[in-house]
Design a protein around this motif. Structure first.
Motif, short mmCIF file in Angstrom:
data_model
loop_
_atom_site.label_atom_id
_atom_site.label_comp_id
_atom_site.label_asym_id
_atom_site.label_seq_id
_atom_site.Cartn_x
_atom_site.Cartn_y
_atom_site.Cartn_z
N LEU A 3 0.83 -1.20 0.00
CA LEU A 3 0.00 0.00 0.00
C LEU A 3 0.87 1.25 0.00
O LEU A 3 1.92 1.30 0.65
CB LEU A 3 -0.89 0.01 1.25
CG LEU A 3 -1.96 -1.07 1.33
CD1 LEU A 3 -2.61 -1.05 2.71
CD2 LEU A 3 -3.00 -0.90 0.25
N ASP A 49 -2.90 5.14 -1.37
CA ASP A 49 -3.97 4.25 -0.91
C ASP A 49 -4.62 4.80 0.36
O ASP A 49 -5.79 4.54 0.63
CB ASP A 49 -3.44 2.84 -0.67
CG ASP A 49 -2.96 2.21 -1.98
OD1 ASP A 49 -3.80 2.06 -2.88
OD2 ASP A 49 -1.76 1.89 -2.09
N ALA A 50 -3.85 5.53 1.16
CA ALA A 50 -4.36 6.14 2.39
C ALA A 50 -3.44 7.28 2.81
O ALA A 50 -2.27 7.32 2.41
CB ALA A 50 -4.46 5.12 3.51
N THR A 121 -8.47 0.63 3.71
CA THR A 121 -8.09 0.49 2.30
C THR A 121 -8.73 -0.75 1.68
O THR A 121 -8.61 -0.97 0.48
CB THR A 121 -6.55 0.42 2.12
OG1 THR A 121 -6.03 -0.64 2.91
CG2 THR A 121 -5.90 1.73 2.51
#
Length: 122
Positions: A3, A49-50, A121
């Motif tokens: 991620l 992704d975050a 996610t």
């Protein structure tokens, strides 16, 4: 590749802890020291992704940063977790209204942080 996470915090110690924790969990971490640099990093890296963001930072605080991120079309759905020493309900409400997805109080538990990121996610 894991991620892709953008972590924004004015504390070097916290940035180092986040980098170590998230890298050890197989995540690719980009760091910024305040909201202004966070927005700059987003322009460079593209959609993460975050995002993890502190609230109390110089130049552009977490509320302003979250609001600015939500104004960028491809970033509207990116999960944003607030990572802060603050725990007042009115600040949580303000963060949620700005567009935050969740709230984690420092000091953070590394396993719970990784779990929270993986949860948001999907």
């Amino acid at each position: 590749m894991g991620l892709r996470i953008l972590a924004v915090d004015d504390s070097r110690t916290i940035r180092d802890l986040l980098a170590a924790t998230l890298s050890a969990a197989g995540m690719d971490v980009t760091l910024a020291e305040d909201g202004v640099e966070g927005l700059e990093m987003l322009r460079r890296m593209g959609r993460p992704d975050a995002i993890l963001s502190d609230i109390n930072m110089p130049r552009l605080d977490g509320f302003g940063f979250i609001h600015a991120v939500r104004e960028i079309d491809p970033m509207r759905a990116v999960p944003i977790l607030v990572l802060t020493t603050e725990s007042a309900p009115e600040l949580k409400t303000r963060a949620r209204e700005a567009g935050a997805t969740g709230w984690i109080v420092k000091p953070f538990d590394p396993e719970r942080l990784v779990h929270s990121i993986r949860k948001v996610t999907g």
